[in-house]
Design a protein around this motif. Structure first.
Motif, PDB file in Angstrom:
ATOM      1  N   GLU A  36       0.821  -1.218   0.000  1.00  0.00           N
ATOM      2  CA  GLU A  36       0.000   0.000   0.000  1.00  0.00           C
ATOM      3  C   GLU A  36       0.851   1.261   0.000  1.00  0.00           C
ATOM      4  N   ASP A  37       0.985   1.911   1.147  1.00  0.00           N
ATOM      5  CA  ASP A  37       1.606   3.233   1.200  1.00  0.00           C
ATOM      6  C   ASP A  37       3.050   3.263   0.730  1.00  0.00           C
ATOM      7  N   PRO A  41       2.152   3.908  -7.288  1.00  0.00           N
ATOM      8  CA  PRO A  41       1.134   3.293  -8.142  1.00  0.00           C
ATOM      9  C   PRO A  41       1.709   2.503  -9.323  1.00  0.00           C
ATOM     10  N   LYS A  44       2.880  -1.104  -8.282  1.00  0.00           N
ATOM     11  CA  LYS A  44       1.981  -1.965  -7.512  1.00  0.00           C
ATOM     12  C   LYS A  44       1.965  -3.407  -8.017  1.00  0.00           C
ATOM     13  N   ASN A  69      -3.570  -3.427  -0.695  1.00  0.00           N
ATOM     14  CA  ASN A  69      -4.248  -2.163  -0.951  1.00  0.00           C
ATOM     15  C   ASN A  69      -5.726  -2.313  -0.586  1.00  0.00           C
ATOM     16  N   ASP A  72     -11.357  -1.014  -2.208  1.00  0.00           N
ATOM     17  CA  ASP A  72     -12.027  -0.055  -3.097  1.00  0.00           C
ATOM     18  C   ASP A  72     -11.044   0.651  -4.033  1.00  0.00           C
ATOM     19  N   THR A  73      -9.797   0.173  -4.087  1.00  0.00           N
ATOM     20  CA  THR A  73      -8.829   0.683  -5.063  1.00  0.00           C
ATOM     21  C   THR A  73      -8.757  -0.286  -6.233  1.00  0.00           C
ATOM     22  N   GLU A  74      -8.055   0.093  -7.266  1.00  0.00           N
ATOM     23  CA  GLU A  74      -7.943  -0.777  -8.438  1.00  0.00           C
ATOM     24  C   GLU A  74      -7.037  -1.978  -8.209  1.00  0.00           C
ATOM     25  N   TRP A  75      -6.306  -2.007  -7.084  1.00  0.00           N
ATOM     26  CA  TRP A  75      -5.354  -3.090  -6.839  1.00  0.00           C
ATOM     27  C   TRP A  75      -5.791  -4.062  -5.745  1.00  0.00           C
ATOM     28  N   GLY A  76      -6.663  -3.628  -4.839  1.00  0.00           N
ATOM     29  CA  GLY A  76      -6.957  -4.401  -3.646  1.00  0.00           C
ATOM     30  C   GLY A  76      -7.473  -5.804  -3.894  1.00  0.00           C
ATOM     31  N   LYS A  95      -7.215   0.937   6.214  1.00  0.00           N
ATOM     32  CA  LYS A  95      -8.360   1.860   6.210  1.00  0.00           C
ATOM     33  C   LYS A  95      -9.708   1.149   6.346  1.00  0.00           C
TER      34      LYS A  95
END
Length: 279
Positions: A36-37, A41, A44, A69, A72-76, A95
């Protein structure tokens, strides 16, 4: 819930091959490969592949986890799917703001894999009881103090004054539901004195361990969240006193002029268990 030690929880960018290799021999209780952090991007997908390869190859001394991630992200979702058939010890969900998010992770992680939920937004604070009560593979609450402080717009404070209610709340909710509580990171890793003070504060509040950003913080966290010699000596005295023939059936006894109850016996036994488990 009986959990393995988590005094020192070190984050490492999954995009850094050297960091992953080094993590195999570090003395931290838990190593978290971060998707994640710590990963840009554009890196990833490559980092995900590196994390999966590291999990499959094994050889880690610490317990191994991956922070994916957010779903609700494109990677999670792809992160979670890629780890679904690996022998990963635990997955960190960032989160988390409600129990539905916990259940969404729980339904997709491998059998036998633990889930740690990150509490790092104001909304999460007011859903914390529902989050902690989600059950299933949920094993720990991790307080994300950097994100939380930013979103609360708190001012700087050497003793985390604006965050103290949320430190206490996180521990209380974890204890209420049989979970571990992991304190947030300390950013100034070169300031060992201030780091030690924050570790001491975290332990005072009841946290089981601390999130770390640099290997130099491992020894300090391990020492801070392990029982001291004085605590071990006191615990042994309490256990011995309650095991004495004249203490049978008694709810409270006197030890060196102090009243000690059965609840203190349970705490003493926990201290001795920690002393045995934590090298």
């Amino acid at each position: 819930m009986k959990s393995k030690p988590a005094r020192s929880v070190l984050y490492l960018p999954a995009s850094n091959a050297r960091a992953i290799e080094k993590a195999r021999t570090l003395a931290c209780d838990v190593a978290i490969l971060d998707l994640e952090d710590a990963v840009a991007p554009e890196a990833k997908i490559e980092a995900r592949a590196a994390a999966v390869a590291a999990v499959r190859s094994g050889g880690f001394g610490p317990r191994l986890g991956v922070r994916i991630n957010a779903l609700d992200t494109e990677w999670g979702s792809d992160d979670l799917a890629a780890l679904s058939d690996t022998p990963i010890d635990l997955i960190v969900a960032p989160k988390v703001e409600d129990a539905d998010t916990v259940r969404a992770h729980s339904s997709q992680i491998p059998s036998g894999t633990a889930l740690w939920a990150m509490v790092e937004t104001p909304r999460a604070l007011f859903a914390l009881n529902d989050i902690a009560a989600s059950g299933g593979p949920l094993e720990a609450l991790m307080l994300g103090t950097n994100d939380l402080a930013t979103m609360l717009r708190t001012g700087p404070s050497p003793d985390r004054e604006p965050l103290k209610p949320w430190l206490a709340l996180t521990v209380a909710m974890a204890r209420a539901h049989g979970l571990m509580a992991i304190d947030g990171v300390f950013n100034r890793f070169a300031d060992s004195e201030a780091f030690a003070a924050e570790c001491a504060q975290g332990r005072l509040y009841g946290f089981d361990g601390k999130s770390l950003i640099h290997p130099s913080q491992i020894d300090g966290a391990n020492a801070a969240f392990a029982p001291t010699e004085a605590e071990i000596t006191n615990a042994r005295a309490i256990v011995a006193a309650f095991n004495a023939p004249d203490a049978v059936g008694r709810g409270a006894i006197q030890i060196e002029g102090q009243m000690v109850e059965r609840l203190h016996l349970a705490a003493a036994e926990r201290v001795l268990a920690q002393a045995t488990t934590n090298p």
